[in-house]
Scaffold this motif. Sequence first.
Motif, mmCIF file in Angstrom:
data_model
loop_
_atom_site.group_PDB
_atom_site.id
_atom_site.type_symbol
_atom_site.label_atom_id
_atom_site.label_comp_id
_atom_site.label_asym_id
_atom_site.label_seq_id
_atom_site.Cartn_x
_atom_site.Cartn_y
_atom_site.Cartn_z
ATOM 1 N N LYS A 1 0.913 -0.785 -0.090
ATOM 2 C CA LYS A 1 -0.016 0.399 0.913
ATOM 3 C C LYS A 1 0.494 1.037 -0.005
ATOM 4 O O LYS A 1 1.403 1.600 0.551
ATOM 5 N N ALA A 2 0.847 1.615 -0.546
ATOM 6 C CA ALA A 2 1.090 3.456 -1.044
ATOM 7 C C ALA A 2 -0.001 4.586 -1.041
ATOM 8 O O ALA A 2 -0.461 5.044 -1.119
ATOM 9 N N THR A 3 0.828 5.719 -0.251
ATOM 10 C CA THR A 3 0.653 6.851 0.282
ATOM 11 C C THR A 3 0.632 7.298 0.216
ATOM 12 O O THR A 3 2.203 8.375 0.477
ATOM 13 N N ALA A 4 0.635 9.441 -0.955
ATOM 14 C CA ALA A 4 0.968 9.905 -0.586
ATOM 15 C C ALA A 4 0.376 11.326 -0.943
ATOM 16 O O ALA A 4 -1.286 11.613 -1.234
ATOM 17 N N ASP A 5 0.651 12.174 -0.035
ATOM 18 C CA ASP A 5 0.051 13.308 0.513
ATOM 19 C C ASP A 5 0.955 14.397 0.573
ATOM 20 O O ASP A 5 1.775 14.934 1.206
ATOM 21 N N ALA A 6 0.434 14.753 -0.753
ATOM 22 C CA ALA A 6 1.255 16.557 -1.576
ATOM 23 C C ALA A 6 2.921 16.211 -1.298
ATOM 24 O O ALA A 6 3.483 16.851 -1.250
ATOM 25 N N SER A 7 2.658 14.965 -1.749
ATOM 26 C CA SER A 7 4.416 14.110 -1.636
ATOM 27 C C SER A 7 4.397 13.109 -2.656
ATOM 28 O O SER A 7 4.194 12.860 -3.563
ATOM 29 N N ALA A 8 5.220 12.066 -2.945
ATOM 30 C CA ALA A 8 5.242 11.293 -4.152
ATOM 31 C C ALA A 8 6.376 9.714 -2.991
ATOM 32 O O ALA A 8 6.912 10.402 -1.953
ATOM 33 N N THR A 9 5.599 9.113 -3.713
ATOM 34 C CA THR A 9 7.122 7.804 -2.866
ATOM 35 C C THR A 9 6.900 6.202 -3.555
ATOM 36 O O THR A 9 6.439 6.426 -4.820
ATOM 37 N N ASN A 10 8.198 6.232 -3.542
ATOM 38 C CA ASN A 10 8.510 4.609 -4.441
ATOM 39 C C ASN A 10 9.712 3.723 -4.072
ATOM 40 O O ASN A 10 9.898 3.911 -2.871
ATOM 41 N N VAL A 11 9.126 2.259 -4.511
ATOM 42 C CA VAL A 11 10.480 1.398 -3.859
ATOM 43 C C VAL A 11 10.449 0.614 -5.307
ATOM 44 O O VAL A 11 9.804 0.571 -6.266
ATOM 45 N N GLY A 12 11.307 0.865 -5.452
ATOM 46 C CA GLY A 12 12.199 -0.154 -6.895
ATOM 47 C C GLY A 12 13.465 -1.287 -6.487
ATOM 48 O O GLY A 12 13.620 -1.478 -5.267
ATOM 49 N N ILE A 13 13.478 -1.842 -7.726
ATOM 50 C CA ILE A 13 14.536 -2.938 -7.554
ATOM 51 C C ILE A 13 15.518 -3.288 -8.398
ATOM 52 O O ILE A 13 15.062 -2.849 -9.418
ATOM 53 N N LYS A 14 16.680 -3.472 -8.788
ATOM 54 C CA LYS A 14 17.574 -3.874 -9.834
ATOM 55 C C LYS A 14 17.334 -4.538 -10.363
ATOM 56 O O LYS A 14 17.195 -5.673 -9.675
ATOM 57 N N ILE A 15 16.659 -4.594 -11.631
ATOM 58 C CA ILE A 15 16.935 -6.133 -12.214
ATOM 59 C C ILE A 15 18.520 -6.801 -12.892
ATOM 60 O O ILE A 15 19.169 -6.343 -13.267
ATOM 61 N N GLU A 16 19.097 -7.896 -12.247
ATOM 62 C CA GLU A 16 20.232 -8.432 -12.236
ATOM 63 C C GLU A 16 20.047 -8.558 -13.967
ATOM 64 O O GLU A 16 21.341 -8.892 -14.491
ATOM 65 N N ASN A 17 19.768 -9.170 -14.452
ATOM 66 C CA ASN A 17 19.539 -9.681 -15.522
ATOM 67 C C ASN A 17 18.798 -8.668 -16.493
ATOM 68 O O ASN A 17 17.738 -8.516 -16.663
ATOM 69 N N PRO A 18 18.970 -8.064 -17.147
ATOM 70 C CA PRO A 18 18.985 -7.086 -18.223
ATOM 71 C C PRO A 18 18.566 -8.089 -19.148
ATOM 72 O O PRO A 18 17.209 -6.616 -19.469
ATOM 73 N N ASP A 19 18.069 -8.824 -19.876
ATOM 74 C CA ASP A 19 17.913 -9.594 -20.551
ATOM 75 C C ASP A 19 16.148 -10.571 -20.507
ATOM 76 O O ASP A 19 15.194 -10.736 -21.006
ATOM 77 N N LEU A 20 15.932 -9.397 -19.146
ATOM 78 C CA LEU A 20 14.734 -10.709 -18.461
ATOM 79 C C LEU A 20 13.506 -10.119 -19.092
ATOM 80 O O LEU A 20 12.967 -11.263 -19.483
#
Length: 153
Positions: A1-20
């Motif tokens: 669940k993500a909440t943004a209140d006059a803001s921004a929120t994110n989560v990311g992952i690095k993809i180890e296999n660029p050919d995925l």
Amino acid sequence: KATADASATNVGIKIENPDLIKKYPYLNFNIQVLQDFTKDPKQKEKDGHDYVCRVLYGVGKKIGSKVISLAHSSWLPQGFEQRSPWSKGSFDVIVSNDNSGNPIQIKVNVLKLLEKHHESLGGKINFLALFTDSNNTKEKVQCIYRDIFFSDR
């Protein structure tokens, strides 16, 4: 669940296999908009470029990132595409405009979109991120992201 209140929120992952995405070209995910914008945020413009739910992928780097943003919009039609008003290397693609509040299952051929907008990448990616933002509109928005996976069909 993500909440943004006059803001921004994110989560990311690095993809180890660029050919995925060459092997698994479809990205599947569920979103549920719990709290949408109360008025049209003018998502085609720089000052209103906020989205309740976005899944981003591509090649991220300090300068010259190439990104596709798969976004929900209650105001733009599904299938709408545009170059981001913030960055020459980013494209927005509206994959949902269902504002029922129910969970929405989405399946997108992300390889096809990447080749369409960033042919020079050769179908390679290095990140996937979930992003909820309302920093331009100054509203409170909420989204749930679930069941995110790549598939071959």
